[in-house]
Design an enzyme around this catalytic site. Structure first.
Site, PDB file in Angstrom:
ATOM      1  N   ASP A  54       1.231  -1.181  -0.031  1.00 42.30           N
ATOM      2  CA  ASP A  54      -0.447   0.073   0.185  1.00 42.30           C
ATOM      3  C   ASP A  54       0.902   1.321  -0.097  1.00 42.30           C
ATOM      4  O   ASP A  54       1.733   1.555   1.064  1.00 42.30           O
ATOM      5  CB  ASP A  54      -1.337   0.320   0.866  1.00 42.30           C
ATOM      6  CG  ASP A  54      -1.792   1.407   1.508  1.00 42.30           C
ATOM      7  OD1 ASP A  54      -3.077   1.236   0.657  1.00 42.30           O
ATOM      8  OD2 ASP A  54      -1.752   2.528   2.288  1.00 42.30           O
ATOM      9  N   TYR A  59       2.695  10.213  -0.195  1.00 47.54           N
ATOM     10  CA  TYR A  59       4.025   9.605   0.370  1.00 47.54           C
ATOM     11  C   TYR A  59       5.902   9.482   0.084  1.00 47.54           C
ATOM     12  O   TYR A  59       5.869   9.067  -0.839  1.00 47.54           O
ATOM     13  CB  TYR A  59       3.878   8.027   1.156  1.00 47.54           C
ATOM     14  CG  TYR A  59       2.858   8.121   0.956  1.00 47.54           C
ATOM     15  CD1 TYR A  59       2.064   8.169   1.740  1.00 47.54           C
ATOM     16  CD2 TYR A  59       1.923   6.186   0.963  1.00 47.54           C
ATOM     17  CE1 TYR A  59       1.053   8.426   2.828  1.00 47.54           C
ATOM     18  CE2 TYR A  59       1.718   5.406   1.992  1.00 47.54           C
ATOM     19  CZ  TYR A  59       0.938   6.429   2.614  1.00 47.54           C
ATOM     20  OH  TYR A  59      -0.901   6.105   3.172  1.00 47.54           O
ATOM     21  N   GLN A 175     -10.497   2.310   3.451  1.00 52.08           N
ATOM     22  CA  GLN A 175      -9.259   2.416   4.132  1.00 52.08           C
ATOM     23  C   GLN A 175      -9.465   3.272   5.329  1.00 52.08           C
ATOM     24  O   GLN A 175      -9.449   4.188   5.232  1.00 52.08           O
ATOM     25  CB  GLN A 175      -7.790   2.941   3.052  1.00 52.08           C
ATOM     26  CG  GLN A 175      -7.002   2.767   4.018  1.00 52.08           C
ATOM     27  CD  GLN A 175      -5.532   2.538   3.243  1.00 52.08           C
ATOM     28  OE1 GLN A 175      -4.968   3.165   3.728  1.00 52.08           O
ATOM     29  NE2 GLN A 175      -5.296   2.456   1.897  1.00 52.08           N
ATOM     30  N   LYS A 214       6.958   0.494  23.662  1.00 49.86           N
ATOM     31  CA  LYS A 214       8.862   0.067  23.010  1.00 49.86           C
ATOM     32  C   LYS A 214       9.001   1.513  23.233  1.00 49.86           C
ATOM     33  O   LYS A 214      10.220   1.726  23.035  1.00 49.86           O
ATOM     34  CB  LYS A 214       8.734  -0.552  21.372  1.00 49.86           C
ATOM     35  CG  LYS A 214       8.365   0.703  20.520  1.00 49.86           C
ATOM     36  CD  LYS A 214       8.449   0.022  18.927  1.00 49.86           C
ATOM     37  CE  LYS A 214      10.146   0.644  18.667  1.00 49.86           C
ATOM     38  NZ  LYS A 214       9.239   0.060  17.119  1.00 49.86           N
ATOM     39  N   ARG A 227       5.739  11.105  14.236  1.00 51.41           N
ATOM     40  CA  ARG A 227       4.825  11.001  15.212  1.00 51.41           C
ATOM     41  C   ARG A 227       4.803  11.962  16.410  1.00 51.41           C
ATOM     42  O   ARG A 227       4.328  12.120  17.731  1.00 51.41           O
ATOM     43  CB  ARG A 227       5.802   9.977  16.704  1.00 51.41           C
ATOM     44  CG  ARG A 227       4.666   8.173  15.357  1.00 51.41           C
ATOM     45  CD  ARG A 227       5.980   7.435  16.711  1.00 51.41           C
ATOM     46  NE  ARG A 227       7.144   6.640  15.589  1.00 51.41           N
ATOM     47  CZ  ARG A 227       8.176   6.025  15.755  1.00 51.41           C
ATOM     48  NH1 ARG A 227       7.029   5.023  16.383  1.00 51.41           N
ATOM     49  NH2 ARG A 227       9.320   5.779  15.630  1.00 51.41           N
ATOM     50  N   GLY A 279       3.241  -0.889   8.755  1.00 50.73           N
ATOM     51  CA  GLY A 279       4.412  -0.227   7.763  1.00 50.73           C
ATOM     52  C   GLY A 279       5.578  -0.817   8.986  1.00 50.73           C
ATOM     53  O   GLY A 279       5.688  -0.922   9.939  1.00 50.73           O
ATOM     54  N   ALA A 280       7.030  -1.087   7.933  1.00 52.40           N
ATOM     55  CA  ALA A 280       8.337  -1.501   8.443  1.00 52.40           C
ATOM     56  C   ALA A 280       9.643  -0.494   8.387  1.00 52.40           C
ATOM     57  O   ALA A 280       8.875  -0.414   6.861  1.00 52.40           O
ATOM     58  CB  ALA A 280       8.877  -2.772   7.966  1.00 52.40           C
ATOM     59  N   GLN A 285      11.582  -6.090  11.254  1.00 53.38           N
ATOM     60  CA  GLN A 285      10.016  -5.618  10.873  1.00 53.38           C
ATOM     61  C   GLN A 285       8.808  -6.688  10.437  1.00 53.38           C
ATOM     62  O   GLN A 285       7.807  -6.351  10.490  1.00 53.38           O
ATOM     63  CB  GLN A 285       9.606  -3.857  11.710  1.00 53.38           C
ATOM     64  CG  GLN A 285      10.720  -3.657  12.599  1.00 53.38           C
ATOM     65  CD  GLN A 285      10.140  -1.768  12.763  1.00 53.38           C
ATOM     66  OE1 GLN A 285       9.770  -1.320  11.557  1.00 53.38           O
ATOM     67  NE2 GLN A 285      10.341  -1.457  13.912  1.00 53.38           N
TER      68      GLN A 285
END
Ligand SMILES: NC(=O)c1ccc[n+]([C@@H]2O[C@H](COP(=O)([O-])OP(=O)(O)OC[C@H]3O[C@@H](n4cnc5c(N)ncnc54)[C@H](OP(=O)(O)O)[C@@H]3O)[C@@H](O)[C@H]2O)c1
Length: 319
Positions: A54, A59, A175, A214, A227, A279-280, A285
């Site tokens: 995706d 992006y 979505q 985490k 974030r 997402g990774a 991950q």
């Protein structure tokens, strides 16, 4: 050994992995701007059997699409072996812009069609009628430039209006954000997807990492990527989420899984219409997230986690 699950994209007959790969990470927002790193992430996903990627035009302002197109070519991936989902932003939705944006997207992705073209969000400043962009998408579909049509971040009322604009086809996917800390999609979108046989692509399925515990409160306050301004990481919310993350960690120990696997498995078990697209930032991950498939939390554990999640009081009034 990871067992990859598959499902159908809407009613298209297209087989997609039950967990996809989110590609917003290939941007300045998340920081994977080195092509070789992105290629390794994509390669690992495909190796494991994750075949849904995706991305979106916005992006990295095309960077994510470019990386994907180049990686698929360099890796020698057969076009049929990957399902590419991308999105046109709400600002590029005039009839002509839908055509122009799609053709540029295809160029970056180095392909003649995308499997799923989604409207990223509804237009809010340019006063474009809903049927204008839906008809453009339908024409592109008829010409074979896009396989299926999807709507992202649309309220259900507007999804209904948008579907009514289509003469011959229908949408196949919606979505929305859905993760164990942000359950709003269960109010309208999940029942709607279930009722209409739509795939519900769940974005931020890991709550951008918040539910994994985490980061400490102090570390969360210092995150400088996308974030930094996400209400989830505001102390008022994050302190509550850390408690939920503690419960997730306990389950991870019980099942000998990782917190990410517990958080994603919880979503898989919520409804078979849900396809999380985590997402990774590393191949590890991706592999970890793939391990959320092939097993299920016991009913009692699923319910206990749900009860705790429903007690969160997330506010978006952060200043
Ligand atoms: N339609 C929309 O409006 C919309 C909006 C947002 C996202 N999306 C899509 O949804 C995808 C996923 O959402 P998202 O990127 O917001 O958030 P997410 O998938 O909830 O979280 C991704 C972040 O969590 C961390 N992470 C991932 N796997 C992990 C693992 N196994 N163990 C520990 N940490 C792990 C990584 O960050 P760190 O390692 O830095 O912690 C990663 O960047 C995006 O890539 C994009 O394709 C769509």
């Amino acid at each position: 050994m990871t067992k990859i699950e598959y499902t159908e994209l809407g009613s298209t007959g297209i087989r997609i992995s039950r967990i996809g790969l989110g590609a917003w990470q290939f941007s300045q927002s998340w920081g994977v701007t080195d092509y070789e790193k992105a290629k390794a992430i994509i390669a690992r996903a495909l190796d494991l059997g994750i075949n849904l990627v995706d991305t979106a035009i916005v992006y990295g302002r095309g960077l994510s699409e470019e990386f994907i197109g180049r990686a698929l070519r360099e890796l020698g991936v057969k076009r049929d072996d990957v399902v590419i989902a991308t999105k046109i932003p709400g600002e590029m939705l005039s009839y002509d812009d839908v055509f122009k944006a799609t053709r540029r997207s295809l160029r970056r992705l180095q392909t003649s069609y995308v499997d799923l073209m989604q409207v990223h969000w509804p237009p809010c400043w340019n006063n474009i009628p809903t049927c204008e962009y839906m008809r453009a998408l339908e024409r592109l579909q008829a010409k074979g430039l896009i396989g299926a049509i999807g709507l992202s971040d649309f309220p259900v009322e507007l999804i209904e209006s948008a579907r009514a604009c289509l003469a011959r086809s229908d949408i196949e996917a919606i979505q929305v954000r859905f993760n164990i800390a942000e359950l709003e999609a269960e109010k309208e979108h999940i029942p709607y997807a279930e009722e209409n046989d739509l795939t519900l692509l769940a974005w931020s399925p890991l709550a951008k990492g918040a539910v994994l515990g985490k980061y400490t409160l102090e570390e969360a306050a210092k995150l400088s990527d996308v974030r930094a301004n996400d209400p989830l990481f505001h102390p008022e919310n994050y302190a509550q989420i850390l408690e939920l993350a503690g419960e997730i960690k306990k389950l991870a120990e019980k099942y000998e899984k990782t917190p990410a696997q517990i958080a994603l498995n919880w979503l898989l078990a919520y409804s078979d219409t849900i396809v999380p697209i985590p997402g990774a930032k590393t191949p590890e991950q991706v592999e970890d997230n793939a391990g959320a498939m092939g097993w299920r939390l016991e009913q009692e554990d699923w319910l206990n986690l749900y009860e705790k999640a429903r007690k969160l009081r997330i506010t978006r009034v952060t200043f």
